[in-house]
Motif scaffolding. Sequence first.
Motif, PDB file in Angstrom:
ATOM      1  N   GLY A 199     153.840 -75.159  10.854  1.00 32.38           N
ATOM      2  CA  GLY A 199     153.527 -74.062   9.947  1.00 32.38           C
ATOM      3  C   GLY A 199     152.109 -74.087   9.408  1.00 32.38           C
ATOM      4  O   GLY A 199     151.738 -73.214   8.611  1.00 32.38           O
ATOM      5  N   LYS A 200     151.321 -75.070   9.822  1.00 29.46           N
ATOM      6  CA  LYS A 200     149.927 -75.126   9.385  1.00 29.46           C
ATOM      7  C   LYS A 200     149.106 -74.106  10.177  1.00 29.46           C
ATOM      8  O   LYS A 200     149.448 -73.741  11.284  1.00 29.46           O
ATOM      9  CB  LYS A 200     149.370 -76.532   9.576  1.00 29.46           C
ATOM     10  N   ILE A 243     165.414 -72.170   7.550  1.00 35.22           N
ATOM     11  CA  ILE A 243     165.396 -71.219   6.439  1.00 35.22           C
ATOM     12  C   ILE A 243     164.296 -71.638   5.470  1.00 35.22           C
ATOM     13  O   ILE A 243     164.271 -72.775   4.995  1.00 35.22           O
ATOM     14  CB  ILE A 243     166.753 -71.213   5.714  1.00 35.22           C
ATOM     15  N   GLY A 244     163.385 -70.737   5.172  1.00 31.83           N
ATOM     16  CA  GLY A 244     162.267 -71.066   4.303  1.00 31.83           C
ATOM     17  C   GLY A 244     162.681 -71.306   2.867  1.00 31.83           C
ATOM     18  O   GLY A 244     163.736 -70.841   2.402  1.00 31.83           O
ATOM     19  N   ALA A 245     161.844 -72.041   2.154  1.00 28.43           N
ATOM     20  CA  ALA A 245     162.066 -72.247   0.725  1.00 28.43           C
ATOM     21  C   ALA A 245     161.827 -70.934  -0.022  1.00 28.43           C
ATOM     22  O   ALA A 245     161.141 -70.026   0.467  1.00 28.43           O
ATOM     23  CB  ALA A 245     161.120 -73.322   0.205  1.00 28.43           C
ATOM     24  N   GLU A 246     162.381 -70.828  -1.218  1.00 26.16           N
ATOM     25  CA  GLU A 246     162.231 -69.614  -2.017  1.00 26.16           C
ATOM     26  C   GLU A 246     160.763 -69.244  -2.183  1.00 26.16           C
ATOM     27  O   GLU A 246     159.928 -70.087  -2.534  1.00 26.16           O
ATOM     28  CB  GLU A 246     162.876 -69.814  -3.392  1.00 26.16           C
ATOM     29  N   LYS A 247     160.434 -68.004  -1.872  1.00 27.44           N
ATOM     30  CA  LYS A 247     159.093 -67.411  -1.973  1.00 27.44           C
ATOM     31  C   LYS A 247     158.119 -67.933  -0.916  1.00 27.44           C
ATOM     32  O   LYS A 247     156.965 -67.498  -0.879  1.00 27.44           O
ATOM     33  CB  LYS A 247     158.502 -67.622  -3.375  1.00 27.44           C
ATOM     34  N   ILE A 260     160.500 -77.042   7.527  1.00 27.79           N
ATOM     35  CA  ILE A 260     161.208 -78.008   6.690  1.00 27.79           C
ATOM     36  C   ILE A 260     160.230 -78.753   5.785  1.00 27.79           C
ATOM     37  O   ILE A 260     160.525 -79.039   4.623  1.00 27.79           O
ATOM     38  CB  ILE A 260     161.986 -79.019   7.565  1.00 27.79           C
ATOM     39  N   ALA A 261     159.053 -79.061   6.314  1.00 25.29           N
ATOM     40  CA  ALA A 261     158.054 -79.808   5.544  1.00 25.29           C
ATOM     41  C   ALA A 261     157.597 -79.048   4.308  1.00 25.29           C
ATOM     42  O   ALA A 261     157.092 -79.641   3.356  1.00 25.29           O
ATOM     43  CB  ALA A 261     156.856 -80.139   6.433  1.00 25.29           C
ATOM     44  N   ASN A 262     157.768 -77.726   4.306  1.00 24.46           N
ATOM     45  CA  ASN A 262     157.364 -76.904   3.172  1.00 24.46           C
ATOM     46  C   ASN A 262     158.529 -76.597   2.238  1.00 24.46           C
ATOM     47  O   ASN A 262     158.466 -75.655   1.453  1.00 24.46           O
ATOM     48  CB  ASN A 262     156.754 -75.597   3.681  1.00 24.46           C
ATOM     49  N   GLY A 263     159.597 -77.392   2.353  1.00 24.04           N
ATOM     50  CA  GLY A 263     160.722 -77.224   1.446  1.00 24.04           C
ATOM     51  C   GLY A 263     161.887 -76.432   2.009  1.00 24.04           C
ATOM     52  O   GLY A 263     162.837 -76.125   1.286  1.00 24.04           O
ATOM     53  N   GLY A 264     161.809 -76.094   3.304  1.00 21.15           N
ATOM     54  CA  GLY A 264     162.870 -75.317   3.924  1.00 21.15           C
ATOM     55  C   GLY A 264     164.110 -76.140   4.232  1.00 21.15           C
ATOM     56  O   GLY A 264     164.171 -77.348   4.010  1.00 21.15           O
TER      57      GLY A 264
END
Length: 388
Positions: free
Chosen positions: A173-174, A253-257, A263-267
Motif C-alpha cells: 500500500g505504499k 478490509i481497510g481500517a476505518e477512514k 493489514i499493515a495500515n490497521g486493516g
Amino acid sequence: MSFKYQMLRFLSTYARKAYRVLNYEHFVEQNIQLAKKFKPKNGQVLYKLTSEDLKNYKKKWGVFGAGVKDIHVRNASGFLGYFDENIVPSDVYFAIIEPLLNNRKFALAYEDKARIDWINKPEHIPAIYVRNINGVYYSNDKKVLQKQSIDFDGLLTGVDSVVIKKTIEIHGGKGVEMFDRNKEGQLVNDKNEILSLDLLEQKFKKDFLVQKTVEQHPFYKAFNPSSLNTFRVYTYRSVTDNQIHILYSFLRIGAEKSRVDNIANGGVFVCLKEGRFIEKGMKIGGVVVKQMNGLKPFKEMGTPPFIDEVYKLAKELAASHYYCRILGFDLAIDAQGKVMHIETNTSDIGMEGLQCTLGPLFHEFTDEIIEYCKTEMKPKSKYSIYGS
C-alpha cells in the motif's frame, strides 16, 4: 561486460542479500512477539507442542539447513489449536521456496503496474489515464508521448476520483495516493495538493500511473466504505503436473477512514474455506476479529458474491505467468459485479498470518514442493538469493 558493470552487479546482488537477511530476522522477531500471546494463562493453553512434535517439525524442514526455528509452528499451533508439521517456516519460504518457485529474473517485471493491462487481461483492469515508464510517458496503445502533448485536464474530464500508484519496487500500500474532486472542481489529495504531472514528477520522479478508482460492489463496501476492499488470491502451478490450483484466498478490509486495505495500515483479513468466510479474521499482531462494522459475523455470511468469478479470473491470469509457480493476485468486485484486477504479486508475497487461520500454506502440495526445492537449491546458506 566491463569491470565497472561487473562490480555494480556484484554490489547490487549483495545489497539485496543483506536486505533479505535483515528482513528474515525481522520476521522471526515479529513471530517471537506474537508468541507471547500464547504463554499459558491460569495453566491453560490452546495447544502445547510436545517434544515429538518439534522433533518431527525440525526433521521435515531441516532439509533446508540447520537451525530450523520452531517459533512459526508454535504460533500457528497457538491459533489453530493443533500441531501440523507442514506449517512452513517464514524464513525458509521467503529465502528458499519462493525464489525457487518463481524465477526472479523474470518475476519482478510482471509486478509492473504500469503494464498490467498490457500483460494481463485488459478488460479486467481499471482504466489507466496516464502511465510513466522509466521516465517516458506512453499512451494506452503503447505510443511514446511528449509530456507537453498530454491534455491532462481533458483526460480527467468527468472523473471524480483517481488513484496514483508508484508502479515498481514497492508493496504494502505504499506509494499510493487518492485524489478526489473538491468543491472548486479540482482533483486534490488529503494534503489539498492539486493533481498535475509536475506534482507527480516531484513526488515520484518516474514510474507512476494515474488510474480510475474502482467503485466497489455494495456488499464489499459495507465492510469499510473508505477503502477498496480486495481479495488476495494465491495460486500455485504444480511442479508435478503444471496444473494451477487456488492455495488460499482472503478478503482484506481497510481500517476505518483508511483509503487502503492493507493489514499493515490497521486493516483486517478474513480467509475463505471452501468458498465461505471462516469464523475469525485477524489484524496485525494476531488480534482476532469476528465481524466488521456492525454486520453479521463472518461465519454467518455464507458465500460472498462473485467468489467463483474471482477464482476463475485468478486461474486464468496465473496461466500466462510461465516463470512463476506461486502468485498473489489482488482482485476487487466493482459496482456492477465485475472482477477487477488491481495488482499482481510475484515476490515477497506475504503469508505470515495465513497459516494461523487455515493451516499449512501449501496444503497437500507441501511434500512435492519440498522435494522440488531440495533438487533445485544450491548448497548455500538459507540467505542466498536463489534464482537470482
